[in-house]
Design a protein around this motif. Structure first.
Motif, PDB file in Angstrom:
ATOM      1  N   ILE A  90       0.752  -1.114   0.131  1.00  0.00           N
ATOM      2  CA  ILE A  90       0.100  -0.092   0.017  1.00  0.00           C
ATOM      3  C   ILE A  90       0.980   1.354  -0.029  1.00  0.00           C
ATOM      4  O   ILE A  90       0.606   2.316  -0.678  1.00  0.00           O
ATOM      5  N   ASP A  91       1.930   1.326   0.648  1.00  0.00           N
ATOM      6  CA  ASP A  91       2.847   2.414   0.628  1.00  0.00           C
ATOM      7  C   ASP A  91       3.345   2.683  -0.897  1.00  0.00           C
ATOM      8  O   ASP A  91       3.408   3.835  -1.223  1.00  0.00           O
ATOM      9  N   GLU A  93       1.811   1.978  -3.628  1.00  0.00           N
ATOM     10  CA  GLU A  93       0.646   2.260  -4.013  1.00  0.00           C
ATOM     11  C   GLU A  93       0.515   3.702  -4.012  1.00  0.00           C
ATOM     12  O   GLU A  93       0.118   4.632  -5.179  1.00  0.00           O
ATOM     13  N   LEU A  94       0.473   4.366  -2.711  1.00  0.00           N
ATOM     14  CA  LEU A  94       0.089   5.577  -2.592  1.00  0.00           C
ATOM     15  C   LEU A  94       1.415   6.528  -2.806  1.00  0.00           C
ATOM     16  O   LEU A  94       1.037   7.677  -3.412  1.00  0.00           O
ATOM     17  N   PHE A  95       2.605   6.167  -2.407  1.00  0.00           N
ATOM     18  CA  PHE A  95       3.565   7.103  -2.526  1.00  0.00           C
ATOM     19  C   PHE A  95       4.586   6.801  -3.631  1.00  0.00           C
ATOM     20  O   PHE A  95       5.561   7.556  -4.033  1.00  0.00           O
ATOM     21  N   GLY A  96       4.433   5.605  -4.504  1.00  0.00           N
ATOM     22  CA  GLY A  96       5.336   5.149  -5.491  1.00  0.00           C
ATOM     23  C   GLY A  96       6.539   4.514  -5.016  1.00  0.00           C
ATOM     24  O   GLY A  96       6.909   4.511  -3.742  1.00  0.00           O
ATOM     25  N   HIS A  97       7.550   3.948  -5.760  1.00  0.00           N
ATOM     26  CA  HIS A  97       8.615   3.438  -5.335  1.00  0.00           C
ATOM     27  C   HIS A  97      10.005   3.673  -6.295  1.00  0.00           C
ATOM     28  O   HIS A  97       9.338   3.923  -7.599  1.00  0.00           O
ATOM     29  N   GLU A  98      11.176   3.316  -5.930  1.00  0.00           N
ATOM     30  CA  GLU A  98      12.305   3.612  -6.719  1.00  0.00           C
ATOM     31  C   GLU A  98      12.586   2.039  -7.353  1.00  0.00           C
ATOM     32  O   GLU A  98      12.176   1.136  -6.671  1.00  0.00           O
ATOM     33  N   LYS A  99      13.355   2.033  -8.440  1.00  0.00           N
ATOM     34  CA  LYS A  99      13.496   0.675  -9.001  1.00  0.00           C
ATOM     35  C   LYS A  99      14.672   0.076  -8.052  1.00  0.00           C
ATOM     36  O   LYS A  99      15.334   0.588  -7.333  1.00  0.00           O
ATOM     37  N   GLY A 100      14.327  -1.360  -7.899  1.00  0.00           N
ATOM     38  CA  GLY A 100      15.017  -2.052  -6.998  1.00  0.00           C
ATOM     39  C   GLY A 100      14.599  -1.820  -5.445  1.00  0.00           C
ATOM     40  O   GLY A 100      15.217  -2.365  -4.428  1.00  0.00           O
ATOM     41  N   ALA A 101      13.550  -1.174  -5.141  1.00  0.00           N
ATOM     42  CA  ALA A 101      13.328  -0.910  -3.781  1.00  0.00           C
ATOM     43  C   ALA A 101      12.783  -2.229  -2.911  1.00  0.00           C
ATOM     44  O   ALA A 101      12.952  -2.295  -1.613  1.00  0.00           O
ATOM     45  N   PHE A 102      12.205  -3.098  -3.969  1.00  0.00           N
ATOM     46  CA  PHE A 102      11.961  -4.593  -2.965  1.00  0.00           C
ATOM     47  C   PHE A 102      11.834  -5.411  -4.236  1.00  0.00           C
ATOM     48  O   PHE A 102      11.928  -5.065  -5.633  1.00  0.00           O
ATOM     49  N   THR A 103      11.690  -6.792  -3.918  1.00  0.00           N
ATOM     50  CA  THR A 103      11.583  -7.906  -5.085  1.00  0.00           C
ATOM     51  C   THR A 103      10.317  -7.362  -5.905  1.00  0.00           C
ATOM     52  O   THR A 103       9.264  -7.320  -5.332  1.00  0.00           O
ATOM     53  N   GLY A 104      10.626  -7.285  -7.172  1.00  0.00           N
ATOM     54  CA  GLY A 104       9.482  -7.122  -8.348  1.00  0.00           C
ATOM     55  C   GLY A 104       9.229  -5.638  -8.587  1.00  0.00           C
ATOM     56  O   GLY A 104       8.733  -5.501  -9.544  1.00  0.00           O
ATOM     57  N   ALA A 105      10.319  -4.865  -8.099  1.00  0.00           N
ATOM     58  CA  ALA A 105      10.385  -3.345  -8.359  1.00  0.00           C
ATOM     59  C   ALA A 105      11.214  -3.278  -9.330  1.00  0.00           C
ATOM     60  O   ALA A 105      12.395  -2.873  -9.356  1.00  0.00           O
ATOM     61  N   VAL A 106      10.828  -3.456 -10.672  1.00  0.00           N
ATOM     62  CA  VAL A 106      11.961  -3.536 -11.876  1.00  0.00           C
ATOM     63  C   VAL A 106      11.922  -2.333 -12.317  1.00  0.00           C
ATOM     64  O   VAL A 106      12.729  -2.034 -13.306  1.00  0.00           O
ATOM     65  N   THR A 108      11.114   2.463 -11.696  1.00  0.00           N
ATOM     66  CA  THR A 108      10.476   3.326 -10.742  1.00  0.00           C
ATOM     67  C   THR A 108       9.017   3.666 -11.132  1.00  0.00           C
ATOM     68  O   THR A 108       8.556   3.514 -12.267  1.00  0.00           O
ATOM     69  N   ARG A 109       8.282   3.913 -10.097  1.00  0.00           N
ATOM     70  CA  ARG A 109       6.734   3.870 -10.546  1.00  0.00           C
ATOM     71  C   ARG A 109       6.316   5.212  -9.518  1.00  0.00           C
ATOM     72  O   ARG A 109       6.516   5.409  -8.322  1.00  0.00           O
ATOM     73  N   LYS A 110       5.406   5.971 -10.163  1.00  0.00           N
ATOM     74  CA  LYS A 110       4.761   7.082  -9.452  1.00  0.00           C
ATOM     75  C   LYS A 110       3.636   6.336  -8.502  1.00  0.00           C
ATOM     76  O   LYS A 110       2.738   5.575  -8.976  1.00  0.00           O
ATOM     77  N   GLY A 111       3.275   7.070  -7.424  1.00  0.00           N
ATOM     78  CA  GLY A 111       2.191   6.513  -6.550  1.00  0.00           C
ATOM     79  C   GLY A 111       1.188   7.784  -7.000  1.00  0.00           C
ATOM     80  O   GLY A 111       1.058   8.708  -7.706  1.00  0.00           O
ATOM     81  N   TYR A 112      -0.110   7.291  -6.280  1.00  0.00           N
ATOM     82  CA  TYR A 112      -1.191   8.139  -6.279  1.00  0.00           C
ATOM     83  C   TYR A 112      -1.025   9.582  -6.176  1.00  0.00           C
ATOM     84  O   TYR A 112      -1.769  10.304  -6.626  1.00  0.00           O
ATOM     85  N   PHE A 113      -0.229   9.885  -5.006  1.00  0.00           N
ATOM     86  CA  PHE A 113       0.001  11.064  -4.466  1.00  0.00           C
ATOM     87  C   PHE A 113       0.521  11.994  -5.472  1.00  0.00           C
ATOM     88  O   PHE A 113       0.514  13.357  -5.871  1.00  0.00           O
ATOM     89  N   GLU A 114       1.546  11.206  -6.307  1.00  0.00           N
ATOM     90  CA  GLU A 114       2.084  11.900  -7.524  1.00  0.00           C
ATOM     91  C   GLU A 114       1.542  12.337  -8.532  1.00  0.00           C
ATOM     92  O   GLU A 114       1.456  13.156  -9.308  1.00  0.00           O
ATOM     93  N   GLY A 144       2.497  18.217   3.267  1.00  0.00           N
ATOM     94  CA  GLY A 144       2.485  18.265   1.685  1.00  0.00           C
ATOM     95  C   GLY A 144       3.741  17.397   1.310  1.00  0.00           C
ATOM     96  O   GLY A 144       3.939  17.208   0.027  1.00  0.00           O
ATOM     97  N   GLU A 145       4.626  16.750   1.880  1.00  0.00           N
ATOM     98  CA  GLU A 145       5.577  16.159   1.619  1.00  0.00           C
ATOM     99  C   GLU A 145       5.707  14.488   1.739  1.00  0.00           C
ATOM    100  O   GLU A 145       5.016  14.166   2.533  1.00  0.00           O
ATOM    101  N   PHE A 146       6.356  13.839   0.968  1.00  0.00           N
ATOM    102  CA  PHE A 146       6.229  12.438   1.065  1.00  0.00           C
ATOM    103  C   PHE A 146       7.758  11.771   0.342  1.00  0.00           C
ATOM    104  O   PHE A 146       8.359  12.488  -0.224  1.00  0.00           O
ATOM    105  N   ILE A 147       8.041  10.604   0.543  1.00  0.00           N
ATOM    106  CA  ILE A 147       9.105   9.996   0.195  1.00  0.00           C
ATOM    107  C   ILE A 147       8.672   8.827  -0.549  1.00  0.00           C
ATOM    108  O   ILE A 147       8.063   7.889   0.207  1.00  0.00           O
ATOM    109  N   LYS A 148       9.138   8.462  -1.319  1.00  0.00           N
ATOM    110  CA  LYS A 148       9.065   7.099  -2.325  1.00  0.00           C
ATOM    111  C   LYS A 148       9.521   6.067  -1.453  1.00  0.00           C
ATOM    112  O   LYS A 148      10.713   6.185  -0.757  1.00  0.00           O
ATOM    113  N   VAL A 149       9.083   4.804  -1.660  1.00  0.00           N
ATOM    114  CA  VAL A 149       9.575   3.582  -0.897  1.00  0.00           C
ATOM    115  C   VAL A 149      10.856   3.215  -1.659  1.00  0.00           C
ATOM    116  O   VAL A 149      10.935   3.268  -3.035  1.00  0.00           O
ATOM    117  N   GLY A 150      11.977   3.247  -1.127  1.00  0.00           N
ATOM    118  CA  GLY A 150      13.373   3.106  -1.525  1.00  0.00           C
ATOM    119  C   GLY A 150      14.001   4.286  -1.890  1.00  0.00           C
ATOM    120  O   GLY A 150      15.121   4.269  -2.146  1.00  0.00           O
TER     121      GLY A 150
END
Length: 413
Positions: A90-91, A93-106, A108-114, A144-150
């Motif tokens: 869920i983190d 989905e909401l805030f996005g993640h960087e490439k390689g942040a976890f298994t399957g994060a092939v 970089t992905r934007k989250g809903y807040f972005e 108004g600040e957030f940090i992507k996963v990873g």
């Protein structure tokens, strides 16, 4: 239809009728129109809003009204069902993640807040958010600040949040399931959506509307409702609210097209009436859904435990269909009656009146509370599935997210 439109009094601004027409809101009850008016009034002011109400009461319309009447209406609108996203993702989905942040994060992905920057995010079932995600959400609301996963880069997001829940938030806060500071940030303005049973003649307006829509959509003769059917519709409690009413009317419209529905026909499509649960009570009565859910879950888990005991073996009992009393002949030879809830056995039946069933003798350590029974059932299911949580959740017919929460709650990690 003109009969289903509200003639507004001077107390309501013209935007209320405009919102009702635009979003297809049917009903004349004062509570409903008060909720619409609050949504219209708060829309231009960039405040967080919490929409409360029972499941199926129509909470999803109010974030759309708020977004559609706000300066953000030309920007993005994203609806997120917080209860449908696994806790582990869920983190992201909401805030996005960087490439390689976890298994399957092939990548970089934007989250809903972005993605919704400049627009509105509707967080449905917000009470289902994990506490760690609640902390992240609080930071977005405050700064108004957030940090992507990873990532270690702070990003800004200009997003308005409208949340909704059918949970008693004060109770969730008191039980430590929801952050108190986040609750007050989300509920700057609260809109309460009334349950259908408290909306009076709106029930009949909606029933006619659903019948007409069904007839037009499927080109079938339209059903009507006689006085007895209308009385039953008005007296019924509608635990599933508008969603349940629509389901019931569409079933009746399908199987009785072109006829006048009476109370006898209508009762066939009111499940609780058919099961003899007597749901028809005065509209002012309140129903404790939390207690009912606990009771149902307890019944399910106890049944699962009994099935497990039957499969494990440990003795022979004899019983007749007329009796719920079993006779234990497994050890001392003394017939010891054991009370047991009769059910349809999956084992071979010895005769028309006698069934042979293996049941483990009553253990003094058998769980006696709902929590103990639930924990024991989860442990057994995990053992049967070799610790595989996905398979365990499927066997127990619950979501993986609920299973993860229960495992953590009972210290089974």
């Amino acid at each position: 239809m003109s009969s289903e439109r509200l003639i507004l009094t001077p107390d309501y601004p013209a935007e209320v009728e405009q919102a009702r027409r635009r979003y297809g809101i049917i009903g004349n009850s004062a509570e409903l129109n008060e909720a619409v008016m609050r949504a219209v009034r708060v829309a231009p002011i960039d405040l967080s809003v919490l929409v409360t109400g029972e499941s199926g009461s129509g909470k999803e319309f109010f974030p759309k009204i708020i977004h559609g009447f706000s300066p953000r209406k030309h920007a993005g609108y994203i609806a997120v069902n917080c209860g449908a996203i696994p806790e582990g993702t869920i983190d992201s989905e909401l805030f996005g993640h960087e490439k390689g942040a976890f298994t399957g994060a092939v990548s970089t992905r934007k989250g809903y807040f972005e993605e919704a920057n400049g627009g509105t995010i509707f967080l449905d079932e917000v009470a289902e958010l994990p506490l760690t995600t609640q902390a992240r959400l609080l930071r977005v609301l405050e700064t108004g600040e957030f940090i992507k996963v990873g990532s270690s880069t702070v990003q800004k997001s200009n997003v308005r949040i409208v949340a909704a829940t059918n949970v008693d938030m004060a109770r969730a806060v008191a039980e430590g399931k929801f952050r108190e500071d986040l609750y007050y940030r989300l509920s700057t303005v609260t809109i309460s959506v009334p349950p259908l049973r408290e909306r009076g003649s709106d029930i009949l307006l909606l029933a006619r509307k659903f019948a007409a829509d069904f007839s037009e959509r499927y080109t079938m003769p339209r059903v009507t409702f006689d006085d007895s059917a209308r009385a039953l519709l008005m007296a019924y409690r509608w635990p599933g609210n508008v969603r349940q009413l629509k389901n019931v009317v569409e079933q009746a419209a399908l199987f009785h097209a072109g006829t006048e529905i009476d109370s006898d026909i209508m009762r066939r499509y009111l499940p609780a009436v058919g099961m003899g649960l007597s749901p028809i009570t005065p509209a002012s009565d309140r129903h404790d859904y939390a207690s009912e859910r606990e009771m149902l879950f307890g019944m399910i888990f106890r049944l699962q435990q009994q099935i497990d005991e039957l499969r494990s073996g440990g003795g022979i009992r004899h019983h007749t269909q007329e009796s719920a009393e079993f006779v234990d002949t497994t050890s001392s030879g003394v017939n010891l009656p054991v009370r047991f809830q009769p059910f349809t056995s999956p084992f071979p039946v010895g005769s028309a009146t006698e069934a042979v069933v293996d049941v483990t003798p009553t253990d003094p350590t058998t769980p006696t509370t709902l929590e103990e029974t639930e924990r024991d059932t989860i442990v057994r299911a995990l053992e049967r599935n070799g610790g595989r949580r996905k398979a365990t959740a499927a066997e127990l017919n619950i979501s993986e997210r609920t299973l993860y929460r229960k495992i953590k709650e009972y210290g089974l990690e």
